[in-house]
Scaffold this active site. Structure first.
Site, short mmCIF file in Angstrom:
data_model
loop_
_atom_site.label_atom_id
_atom_site.label_comp_id
_atom_site.label_asym_id
_atom_site.label_seq_id
_atom_site.Cartn_x
_atom_site.Cartn_y
_atom_site.Cartn_z
CB SER A 113 -0.96 -0.05 1.18
OG SER A 113 -1.88 0.99 1.08
CG HIS A 114 0.44 3.65 3.44
ND1 HIS A 114 -0.44 2.62 3.67
CD2 HIS A 114 1.07 3.88 4.60
CE1 HIS A 114 -0.33 2.24 4.93
NE2 HIS A 114 0.58 2.99 5.53
CG ASP A 278 -2.91 3.94 -1.34
OD1 ASP A 278 -3.69 3.82 -2.30
OD2 ASP A 278 -2.85 3.11 -0.40
CG ASP A 280 -3.12 -0.52 -2.14
OD1 ASP A 280 -2.93 0.63 -1.71
OD2 ASP A 280 -3.78 -1.37 -1.51
CG ASP A 282 -6.30 0.89 -0.63
OD1 ASP A 282 -5.36 1.71 -0.64
OD2 ASP A 282 -6.31 -0.13 0.08
NE ARG A 283 -3.75 4.31 3.11
CZ ARG A 283 -3.17 4.50 4.27
NH1 ARG A 283 -2.70 5.69 4.59
NH2 ARG A 283 -3.04 3.51 5.13
CE LYS A 377 -7.44 2.25 2.52
NZ LYS A 377 -7.09 1.13 3.40
#
Ligand code: VG1
Ligand code: CO
Length: 544
Positions: A113-114, A278, A280, A282-283, A377
């Site tokens: 992710s992030h 982000d 991946d 999702d943010r 998300k």
């Protein structure tokens, strides 16, 4: 091609955290490390008996190699069909969309992710189940148990597959379909939002945009949907090419890590909407001209306006937010007469509520917002939602936010992260807070009197499962709140997160700088946990 059964020894540290198993790339490069975890997932699934699975990742370093290993292991474990994103790419929300659309048994999402990427940075793997969402704790706990006892894994001896050409091929008994990673997701978005309206906004110049993909997975999605289908001006999407190391940056959409975007939005001629996503995808971070929308406010504003947008025109069934998320959305839910659920941190806790049709929208303070359209998300979805709102209300982002505060009051909100603390020190801080809980109610700190102090425990209203120790909550009589919890996604030491919020009804008090408005609470938080002194840190590592 033949199936080999290779013997292995367990690793003690394969416990999935808030969102999958995240470790340094170096940990994943240990012999059999990835294989052990993947086999533990297959063993937990039981008979994959011809099922369809989905596979893709955010394109970070080690993505391609990991995909080749998982493909060979899936074939050896009896998977019937594997849908892989072209180039090994799939954003997290797109993976969720594909799992649902093709009724797959689940899927592997490769991402940290992030967290930064590259040979010295992080990699991660997460398993999503048939509803498209992250596996629940009951499943990840079983995977972890299995990983502690594993002694062999199954793998096919086969050459690497071409991941770059669309189409199908056969690996042992398994069909591999390399699919367009954007198409299914883009089609879903078109059903939710008024693309015609957004397109005319862009064409007329009434709407302008800067979307920062941070050299991560949303680049190809944003280019195709925003600049392609919706006619945003060429160049509206910046840093659009996914790189294995995200260009050396932190693919975390906040004012600290997306500082280029922040600078553009506070410049002389900012676009109508600024946004970032982000690693991946999702943010989301939402900004307007000279304005930043906190994720907690964004969730509340989307909830209050959802009925104006095609995909949500029938209204909302209910909403949910993670416990540390600001309570702006609670006020909207109360005004609408719908339920607002409070869940532990992590998207996996929203899955049951969405499946049981108890909620339509949900979100987290950590730049995560989503709805029942998938079970993750969804960064780009939030951007499209905001574009739709701005186009339809014909108001600036700042005006929409100010309007919302006038109607519901403002929840000043901030999170202070102390990163890289020694684990024993962090545990000491949490233990001390635990010890204080009993004596806190009734105690006063200046004007702030403690009304409630507890360690958040969640009972899932759908299946009754219980999650303990989800963060320390301290609520004050004036409805301010401080929350303390340790991060479950870091890969180095421990991270203490302190969440502070204060409600302000009076519109003449809505324009204070956030840190100033929260200064007293921030110092109460320090008095309670003493992180500065205990961790020897003068300042938080990141303030969002
Ligand atoms: C963080 C966030 C949490 C989020 C999780 C995964 O977890 O606080 O809200 O769900 O990251 O997001 P933690 O345990 O570090 O606080 V992502 O975009 O990494 O999939
Ligand atoms: Co993410």
């Amino acid at each position: 091609m033949s199936v080999e059964i290779r013997s292995t020894k367990p690793f003690p540290d394969q416990k999935p955290g808030t969102s999958g198993l995240r470790k340094k790339v170096k940990a994943f490069l240990q012999e059999n490390y990835l294989e052990n975890f993947v086999q533990s997932v297959f063993d937990t699934l039981g008979d994959a008996g011809g099922a369809t699975l989905v596979l893709g990742g955010d394109g970070r370093y080690f993505n391609r190699q990991a995909i080749q290993v998982i493909l060979r292991m899936a074939a050896a474990n009896g998977v019937g069909r594997m849908l892989v994103g072209q180039g090994g790419l799939l954003s997290t929300p797109a993976a969720s969309c594909v799992i649902r659309k093709y009724k797959a048994l689940g899927g592997f999402v490769l991402s940290a992710s992030h967290n930064p990427g590259g040979p010295d940075e992080d990699f991660g793997i997460k398993f999503n189940v048939a509803n498209g969402g992250p596996a629940p704790e009951s499943f990840t706990n079983r995977v972890y148990e299995r990983s502690r006892a594993i002694d062999a894994y199954r793998i096919l001896t086969a050459p690497d597959l071409d991941l770059d050409t669309l189409g199908s091929c056969q690996v042992g008994g398994m069909t591999v379909e390399v699919i367009d990673p954007v198409a299914d997701y883009a089609e879903l978005m078109e059903h939710l939002f008024d693309f015609g309206l957004i397109r005319s906004g862009f064409r007329s110049g009434a709407l302008t945009l800067r979307f920062d993909a941070m050299h991560a997975i949303t680049g190809p999605y944003a280019k195709r949907i925003l600049e392609g289908t919706l006619s945003a001006a060429p160049g509206s999407v910046v840093n659009a090419v996914p790189l294995e190391d995200f260009g050396g940056g932190h693919p975390d959409p906040n004012l600290v890590h997306a500082h280029e975007l922040a600078a553009a939005m506070y410049s002389g001629r900012p676009p109508t909407l600024g946004a970032a996503s982000d690693g991946d995808g999702d943010r989301n971070m939402i900004m307007g001209a000279n304005c930043f929308v906190t994720p907690s406010d964004s969730l509340a504003i989307l909830a209050a306006n959802a009925h104006l947008v095609p995909g949500y025109k029938d209204g909302l069934r209910g909403v949910a937010r993670s416990m540390p998320t600001g309570r702006a959305v609670d006020r909207v839910a109360a005004a609408m007469g719908i339920e607002c659920y409070e869940t532990p941190t992590g998207w996996k806790f929203f899955g049951n509520l969405l499946d049981a049709r108890k909620i339509t929208l949900c979100g987290e303070e950590s730049f995560g917002t989503g709805s029942d359209h998938v079970r993750e998300k969804d960064g780009l979805w939030a951007v499209l939602f905001w574009l739709n709102l701005v186009a339809l209300r014909k108001q600036s982002v700042a005006a929409i936010v100010a309007d919302h505060w006038r109607r519901f009051g403002r929840d000043y909100y901030s999170r202070h992260d102390y990163e890289g603390i020694e684990v024993s020190v962090a545990e000491g801080i949490m233990a001390r807070l635990q010890d204080l809980l009993a004596e806190l109610p009734g105690r006063s700190f200046g004007e702030y009197r403690v009304a409630l102090a507890d360690d958040f425990r969640y009972v899932d209203p759908v299946d009754g499962s219980v999650s303990e120790h989800q963060g320390i909550r301290i609520g004050f009589e004036n409805s301010s709140r401080i929350v303390f919890r340790l991060s479950g996604t870091g890969t180095e030491g421990a991270t203490l997160r302190i969440y502070v919020e204060r409600y302000e009804r009076d519109p003449s008090q809505h324009d204070l700088p956030t840190q100033e408005a929260l200064a007293e609470l921030i110092s109460i938080a320090e008095e309670l946990c003493q992180v500065k002194q205990r961790a020897g840190m003068a300042q938080p590592s990141v303030i969002t």
